[in-house]
Structure formats: C-alpha cells, structure tokens
Design an enzyme around this catalytic site. Structure first.
Site, PDB file in Angstrom:
ATOM      1  N   GLY A  16     153.049  43.992  -0.371  1.00 33.16           N
ATOM      2  CA  GLY A  16     153.965  45.034   0.110  1.00 33.16           C
ATOM      3  C   GLY A  16     155.370  44.524   0.298  1.00 33.16           C
ATOM      4  N   ASN A  89     151.200  41.606   4.340  1.00 32.98           N
ATOM      5  CA  ASN A  89     152.144  42.509   5.002  1.00 32.98           C
ATOM      6  C   ASN A  89     151.903  43.983   4.693  1.00 32.98           C
ATOM      7  OD1 ASN A  89     154.988  43.312   6.061  1.00 32.98           O
ATOM      8  ND2 ASN A  89     155.009  43.952   3.915  1.00 32.98           N
ATOM      9  N   TYR A 154     145.501  53.267  12.763  1.00 37.06           N
ATOM     10  CA  TYR A 154     146.445  52.153  12.591  1.00 37.06           C
ATOM     11  C   TYR A 154     146.170  51.031  13.593  1.00 37.06           C
ATOM     12  CZ  TYR A 154     150.983  49.780  12.252  1.00 37.06           C
ATOM     13  OH  TYR A 154     151.975  48.849  12.091  1.00 37.06           O
ATOM     14  N   LYS A 158     144.888  47.173  12.922  1.00 39.29           N
ATOM     15  CA  LYS A 158     145.717  46.020  13.305  1.00 39.29           C
ATOM     16  C   LYS A 158     144.987  45.128  14.312  1.00 39.29           C
ATOM     17  CE  LYS A 158     149.316  46.935  10.741  1.00 39.29           C
ATOM     18  NZ  LYS A 158     149.703  46.051   9.640  1.00 39.29           N
ATOM     19  N   ILE A 187     160.064  48.208  14.741  1.00 33.83           N
ATOM     20  CA  ILE A 187     161.048  47.619  13.827  1.00 33.83           C
ATOM     21  C   ILE A 187     161.634  48.747  12.985  1.00 33.83           C
ATOM     22  CG2 ILE A 187     161.417  45.925  11.973  1.00 33.83           C
ATOM     23  CD1 ILE A 187     160.397  44.579  14.537  1.00 33.83           C
TER      24      ILE A 187
HETATM   25  P1  NAD Z   1     157.209  50.136   5.051  1.00 32.11           P
HETATM   26  O1  NAD Z   1     156.485  51.432   4.948  1.00 32.11           O
HETATM   27  O2  NAD Z   1     158.674  50.130   4.961  1.00 32.11           O
HETATM   28  O3  NAD Z   1     156.611  49.098   4.017  1.00 32.11           O
HETATM   29  C1  NAD Z   1     155.247  48.970   3.813  1.00 32.11           C
HETATM   30  C2  NAD Z   1     155.025  48.158   2.580  1.00 32.11           C
HETATM   31  O4  NAD Z   1     153.631  48.129   2.301  1.00 32.11           O
HETATM   32  C3  NAD Z   1     155.732  48.744   1.370  1.00 32.11           C
HETATM   33  O5  NAD Z   1     156.302  47.707   0.600  1.00 32.11           O
HETATM   34  C4  NAD Z   1     154.594  49.407   0.605  1.00 32.11           C
HETATM   35  O6  NAD Z   1     154.815  49.417  -0.793  1.00 32.11           O
HETATM   36  C5  NAD Z   1     153.453  48.477   0.948  1.00 32.11           C
HETATM   37  N1  NAD Z   1     152.170  49.117   0.747  1.00 32.11           N
HETATM   38  C6  NAD Z   1     151.695  50.245   1.316  1.00 32.11           C
HETATM   39  N2  NAD Z   1     150.480  50.527   0.834  1.00 32.11           N
HETATM   40  C7  NAD Z   1     150.185  49.533  -0.027  1.00 32.11           C
HETATM   41  C8  NAD Z   1     149.068  49.250  -0.841  1.00 32.11           C
HETATM   42  N3  NAD Z   1     147.985  50.048  -0.873  1.00 32.11           N
HETATM   43  N4  NAD Z   1     149.102  48.145  -1.622  1.00 32.11           N
HETATM   44  C9  NAD Z   1     150.181  47.331  -1.626  1.00 32.11           C
HETATM   45  N5  NAD Z   1     151.267  47.552  -0.864  1.00 32.11           N
HETATM   46  C10 NAD Z   1     151.258  48.640  -0.093  1.00 32.11           C
HETATM   47  O7  NAD Z   1     156.727  49.518   6.426  1.00 32.11           O
HETATM   48  P2  NAD Z   1     157.216  48.247   7.254  1.00 32.11           P
HETATM   49  O8  NAD Z   1     157.691  48.758   8.542  1.00 32.11           O
HETATM   50  O9  NAD Z   1     158.060  47.343   6.450  1.00 32.11           O
HETATM   51  O10 NAD Z   1     155.776  47.584   7.517  1.00 32.11           O
HETATM   52  C11 NAD Z   1     155.365  46.345   6.974  1.00 32.11           C
HETATM   53  C12 NAD Z   1     154.187  45.849   7.778  1.00 32.11           C
HETATM   54  O11 NAD Z   1     154.604  45.660   9.128  1.00 32.11           O
HETATM   55  C13 NAD Z   1     153.040  46.853   7.824  1.00 32.11           C
HETATM   56  O12 NAD Z   1     151.808  46.164   7.759  1.00 32.11           O
HETATM   57  C14 NAD Z   1     153.218  47.492   9.167  1.00 32.11           C
HETATM   58  O13 NAD Z   1     152.024  47.997   9.678  1.00 32.11           O
HETATM   59  C15 NAD Z   1     153.723  46.332   9.983  1.00 32.11           C
HETATM   60  N6  NAD Z   1     154.399  46.729  11.209  1.00 32.11           N
HETATM   61  C16 NAD Z   1     155.541  47.502  11.168  1.00 32.11           C
HETATM   62  C17 NAD Z   1     156.143  47.874  12.363  1.00 32.11           C
HETATM   63  C18 NAD Z   1     157.388  48.702  12.401  1.00 32.11           C
HETATM   64  O14 NAD Z   1     157.789  49.120  13.495  1.00 32.11           O
HETATM   65  N7  NAD Z   1     158.037  48.965  11.274  1.00 32.11           N
HETATM   66  C19 NAD Z   1     155.593  47.462  13.583  1.00 32.11           C
HETATM   67  C20 NAD Z   1     154.452  46.691  13.588  1.00 32.11           C
HETATM   68  C21 NAD Z   1     153.861  46.323  12.382  1.00 32.11           C
END
Ligand code: NAD
Length: 246
Positions: A16, A89, A154, A158, A187
């Site tokens: 991702g 990720n 979710y 996690k 984030i």
């Molecule tokens: P985002 O939606 O901007 O990016 C998610 C990424 O995961 C993208 O690049 C997407 O292409 C990829 N993805 C989704 N489904 C996929 C699949 N089936 N196969 C391959 N790739 C896939 O989200 P983000 O905020 O950058 O999140 C990245 C990670 O961080 C995630 O695991 C999310 O749960 C975690 N996270 C985010 C936050 C936040 O507040 N943004 C908080 C805690 C954890």
C-alpha cells in the site's frame, strides 16, 4: 555521521505504498538508499509518479489475495537479490456500528488488514530465517489497542495485527529477525479525510501535543524500527499518536 547508514543498499517490500502513510514510508526508505518494491491496488498514476520521483518499483497487487504474497517475495528476491525489510501498511476501513456491519465488509477488512500480513510474513519468513536477518514492521492503530465504537471491523483487525506481530516476534527472534508494530493515532491522509469535523475535533482534543499527525511522523518511526538502531527491539508497539492514547 549518518544515523541510518546501516540502511544503505538494503531492500524492502512495502504494501500500500502509493499514497498516505505508505507513500511517506517509501519516500523515507528511498532517501536512505533502500531499494523499494511497493504494492498498490488502484492508484496507478500516483504509483507511477512516486516511482519516477523516488526510483522505487511498484506492482499492482491486492494484499488480500494470498497468491500475490509468493509472487511479491519471488519478484523482490529476483530483482534485489534479497529482502531485508517488510513493511505491512496496506489497510482499509468499513466503519459501521456492529448492528449495521455487513459480514462481507467485516471479511474484507480482515482480509486486507490482517490476513494480508499473515500471507506475506509466512512467505518471507523462510528467507529471513535462512539469512538470520530481517526487519518486519506492521502498521496497526491505536484503535487496535483501545478498541473504537463505530470501527468494529477495523479495530478488530488492528488488534489482531498486534497479536500477530508479537507472536511472530517470538517465533523469528531466535533467527535475529525483529518484528514490531507502529500504532498511529489520527494521521491526516485520504483515509481520514472523510472523517467528520467532530471526529477530528475529538482526536485533536485527545492528543497531548495538540496537533494531528502527518504521514512522515509514522514513516520516521518505521525508519527507526527497520534500522540497526532498533536491533534489540522486538515484539513492541510504538505509538505514533502525539499522545492521543496515554
Ligand atoms: P490511505 O487510504 O491513504 O492508504 C491506504 C493504502 O493501502 C493505499 O496505498 C491503498 O492503495 C492501500 N491498499 C488498500 N487496500 C489494499 C489492498 N487490498 N492491497 C494492497 N494495498 C491496499 O490510508 P493511510 O491513512 O495512509 O493508511 C495506511 C495504513 O495506516 C493503514 O493500514 C491504516 O489502517 C493505518 N492507519 C492510518 C491512520 C490514519 O489516521 N490515517 C491511523 C492508524 C493507522
């Protein structure tokens, strides 16, 4: 002295990677001369732009498809000669209270956020064991630690990721493989852009630092955990949340 000199010439798989936190991780690793193969699902243009910008390689591969794990590991070894770093990720949300949560959505979140990590770690483990070296970082969430109303699927995925991380740390530790999680708070990415103002306000009020996080905050924690500065750290969950969950 370059604090992260040990990363020079290493190679990584990042799932991702095309946007948000994954994109920041790819960029940070490339800034320290790590060869990177990252996956994406839909955003071909963004992925190609990131490759052009950083010299990373991209592959369209759904993390939830078990067949992609073997393909990815084989491709990375053929291309780079070895894999040193795996960053899990990729993640999605399907936010509903439990009485409105569809089983299909629950399953999709589990497959993308949790089973994807199982598939790839299982595939890379023999390589890391043979080399007696490797660093794995999973991207969990503070909601996997505390639970979160409205995010049953979710938060469950996690939380499972944290248990997976700690279990695999035990199994791979004797072969000098470190396995840790980062647990971001709120984030600012595409994932959270859809959040209502009240959700943002609550998250902001929860932080000790009085600000929401940026993707590079998480990328910097990942950089530390995959470097030799973290050689004696395994099975840990590093919160990157501005003190949101304390
Ligand atoms: P985002 O939606 O901007 O990016 C998610 C990424 O995961 C993208 O690049 C997407 O292409 C990829 N993805 C989704 N489904 C996929 C699949 N089936 N196969 C391959 N790739 C896939 O989200 P983000 O905020 O950058 O999140 C990245 C990670 O961080 C995630 O695991 C999310 O749960 C975690 N996270 C985010 C936050 C936040 O507040 N943004 C908080 C805690 C954890």
């Amino acid at each position: 002295m370059n604090t992260f000199a040990s990363l020079n010439g290493k190679s990584a798989i990042v799932t991702g990677g095309s946007r948000g936190i994954g994109r920041a991780i790819v960029t940070r690793l490339r800034q320290h001369n790590v060869s990177v193969l990252f996956t994406y699902v839909q955003a071909r243009e963004e992925a190609e732009a990131l490759c052009a910008e950083t010299g990373a390689l991209a592959i369209n591969a759904d993390a939830a498809d078990p067949e992609n794990a073997a393909m990815l590991v084989t491709h990375a070894i053929e291309t780079f000669g070895q894999i040193d770093i795996l960053v899990l990720n990729a993640g999605i949300t399907r936010d509903r209270v439990i009485w409105k949560l569809l089983e299909a959505d629950f399953d999709q979140v589990m497959a993308t956020n949790l089973k994807s990590a199982f598939y790839l770690i299982r595939e890379v483990a023999p390589h890391f064991r043979e080399r007696q070296s490797g660093k794995i970082v999973t991207v969990s969430s503070i909601n996997g630690l505390r639970g979160k109303g409205g995010q049953v699927a979710y938060a469950t995925s996690k939380g499972g990721l944290i248990a997976l991380t700690k279990s695999v740390a035990r199994e791979l530790g004797p072969k000098n493989v470190q396995v840790n999680a980062v647990a971001p708070g709120f984030i600012e990415t595409d994932m959270t852009r859809a959040a209502s103002q009240s959700v943002r306000d609550i998250a902001l009020a929860e932080t000790a630092l009085g600000r929401l996080g940026q993707p590079q905050h998480v990328a910097d924690a990942v950089l530390f955990l995959v470097s030799d500065l973290a050689d004696h750290i395994t099975g840990q969950v590093l919160q990157v949340d501005g003190g949101q969950l304390t």
